[in-house]
Design an enzyme around this catalytic site. Structure first.
Site, PDB file in Angstrom:
ATOM      1  N   ASP A   1       0.644  -1.604   0.560  1.00 27.48           N
ATOM      2  CA  ASP A   1      -0.602  -0.231  -0.060  1.00 27.48           C
ATOM      3  C   ASP A   1       0.870   1.064  -0.242  1.00 27.48           C
ATOM      4  O   ASP A   1       0.382   2.363  -0.169  1.00 27.48           O
ATOM      5  CB  ASP A   1      -1.078  -0.140   1.033  1.00 27.48           C
ATOM      6  CG  ASP A   1      -1.831   1.415   0.961  1.00 27.48           C
ATOM      7  OD1 ASP A   1      -2.393   1.479   0.465  1.00 27.48           O
ATOM      8  OD2 ASP A   1      -2.770   1.524   2.333  1.00 27.48           O
TER       9      ASP A   1
ATOM     10  N   HIS B   1       2.716   3.642   6.441  1.00 25.35           N
ATOM     11  CA  HIS B   1       2.175   4.669   5.260  1.00 25.35           C
ATOM     12  C   HIS B   1       1.166   5.105   5.821  1.00 25.35           C
ATOM     13  O   HIS B   1       0.664   6.798   4.666  1.00 25.35           O
ATOM     14  CB  HIS B   1       2.726   3.764   4.244  1.00 25.35           C
ATOM     15  CG  HIS B   1       1.379   2.526   4.132  1.00 25.35           C
ATOM     16  ND1 HIS B   1       1.379   1.426   4.895  1.00 25.35           N
ATOM     17  CD2 HIS B   1       0.431   2.897   4.045  1.00 25.35           C
ATOM     18  CE1 HIS B   1       0.473   1.292   4.765  1.00 25.35           C
ATOM     19  NE2 HIS B   1      -0.894   2.057   4.187  1.00 25.35           N
TER      20      HIS B   1
END
Length: 475
Positions: free
Chosen positions: A105, A351
């Site tokens: 991701d 992230h």
């Protein structure tokens, strides 16, 4: 607020794995798993260990989080990976140690991350986001898998097999059986039912498998069955996948060459390795990530600068805390104060944390948690320094609001001793700023020698900050 709970996902998946030894599941971020694990009874913990030992439950990546690759510093990446792997190894032994990097991701990928994974003895890294034009070319040329050369200096020691997921990290279209986030029909295999749809599902799956196989160089195809927040009711997934596997493989009796089974990235990698194919190489970044025309994901390189700075402050605090705890021979007595900062610094590498892509209330919570855990570590620093100095009566105070040029300690007195600690193994030249309320000061080193200093006005833009509570106008 996202209506999802990782604890329910693990609860549900574990029960489904225990019902059928052919079923498999991968788990990635240790932070959430560890919260769940600590709440389980010994009997269930032993069952989970069995699932890990027989390969049904496999830990992939295994860091405290799935870290960002643009805004995270390599030191903090190594720290959070180390802490996650330490928890897994201490709990499950050798079978709990991940061998695959799973960066599906993050918004672009760094060559340095590939090098770090190779140095961690990972066999491969899998990801989903790459520039749409790069992806188009790679699909056309069957180059979605490659050997990523992570470092010119380290050479082959930094090389790692890399798999880019063409369909992203969700299930193929039409095969989403998640009760909360899905919507696709279940497989109805009762021949007496008017809704019987086995042939329809098998045809669709085989067609998609053959199409997807054209994107890759070997005869191995990886389908990720599930995505974010799914499997809170794992039964709906495994029940339908059991049927899908049975009926697709039954077609082999009619000449089909598609064989489907439960697998993991590790098993898939073994199949690719056995194909003995020679892959192309790459020796630079997968940055910047461009998902479509004029859609570069580059704003997050600088978004939420205050949180990005605070994360770096947190790393500094963590390293100092760990070092002084060791130097003062803490011998583990301070783990309850050190570990919270270690873990929250791990969370900060996510992230959607240091990247700045999280929602505002999430960002606020990150900052609050970081503040609280830094405070705990500051008590360790205070105690450790006093032990090293040899005076247990000293009380080290800290300036925690220097980002807005405010410090109650330095503003409240004209005579104080300032402790500076250098966590490096070499000398550094660093400017020290202390908010003050007077215009003239004498600064002396520990031997009484004068140290050059200046009074500098605090910028008006800082003085006018609404959240700033300080009388200091100079530093």
């Amino acid at each position: 607020i996202q209506k999802a709970g990782v604890q329910y996902i693990i609860d549900s998946v574990v029960q489904q794995l225990l019902q059928n030894e052919t079923r498999k599941f991968i788990y990635v971020e240790t932070a959430f798993f560890w919260k769940w694990w600590q709440l389980q009874k010994p009997e269930l913990q032993e069952k989970v260990k069995t699932l890990v030992n027989n390969g049904q439950l496999e830990f992939i990546n295994g860091g405290w989080c799935m870290n960002d690759e643009a805004a995270a510093h390599y030191q903090s990446i190594v720290d959070q990976m180390t802490w996650g792997h330490r928890r897994l190894q201490d709990t499950f032994g050798e079978c709990g140690i991940p061998r695959i990097g799973w960066q599906i991701d993050p918004f672009g990928h760094s060559r340095e991350q590939a090098s770090l994974f190779a140095q961690m003895a990972f066999d491969a890294v899998f990801f989903a986001r790459l520039d749409y034009e790069d992806k188009t070319h790679r699909v056309a040329e069957k180059r979605m898998e490659l050997l990523w050369q992570g470092s010119d200096d380290l050479g082959k020691a930094s090389d790692i097999f890399t798999h880019a997921m063409e369909m992203g990290y969700g299930p193929p279209p039409g095969f989403n059986w998640d009760l909360a986030n899905g919507g696709d029909d279940p497989i109805i295999d009762d021949p007496e039912s008017e809704d019987y749809n086995v042939d329809q599902y098998v045809d669709k799956f085989i067609t998609y498998a053959k199409k997807y196989s054209n994107y890759y160089a070997t005869n191995n195809v990886l389908f990720p069955m599930g995505t974010d927040f799914m499997y809170q009711d794992a039964n709906s997934w495994f029940k339908n996948m059991d049927k899908l596997i049975t009926y697709v493989n039954a077609r082999k009796q009619k000449g089909s060459n598609v064989n489907v089974f439960y697998s993991t990235p590790t098993c898939y990698l073994n199949g690719v390795h056995n194909s003995n194919h020679t892959f192309t190489t790459k020796s630079d970044d997968f940055f910047p990530y461009n998902s479509f025309v004029h859609s570069y994901w580059t704003g997050y390189f600088t978004s939420r600068p205050a949180l990005k700075r605070y994360e770096k402050v947190g790393n500094n605090a963590l390293q100092v805390c760990k070092q002084l705890d060791v130097l003062s021979l803490g011998n583990g007595k301070n783990e309850a104060k050190v570990t919270p900062l270690r873990e929250w610094m791990g969370v900060m590498q996510h992230h959607d944390a240091v990247a700045g892509t999280e929602k505002q209330h999430v960002s606020d919570n990150y900052a609050l948690k970081l503040y609280k855990t830094i405070e705990k570590c500051q008590s360790v620093v205070d105690e450790s320094l006093n032990i090293l100095i040899g005076d247990k009566n000293l009380n080290q105070l800290f300036c925690n609001q220097l980002n807005v040029s405010a410090c109650a300690v330095t503003e409240g007195t004209d005579n104080l001793a300032v402790t500076l600690y250098n966590p490096f193994g070499h000398s550094v030249n660093h400017m020290v700023r202390l908010p003050v309320t007077s215009k003239a000061y004498k600064v002396l080193d520990p031997k009484g020698n004068a140290v050059k200093s200046d009074i500098v006005a605090i910028p008006e833009s800082v003085l006018s900050l609404k959240e700033r509570k300080s009388k200091a106008k100079d530093e």
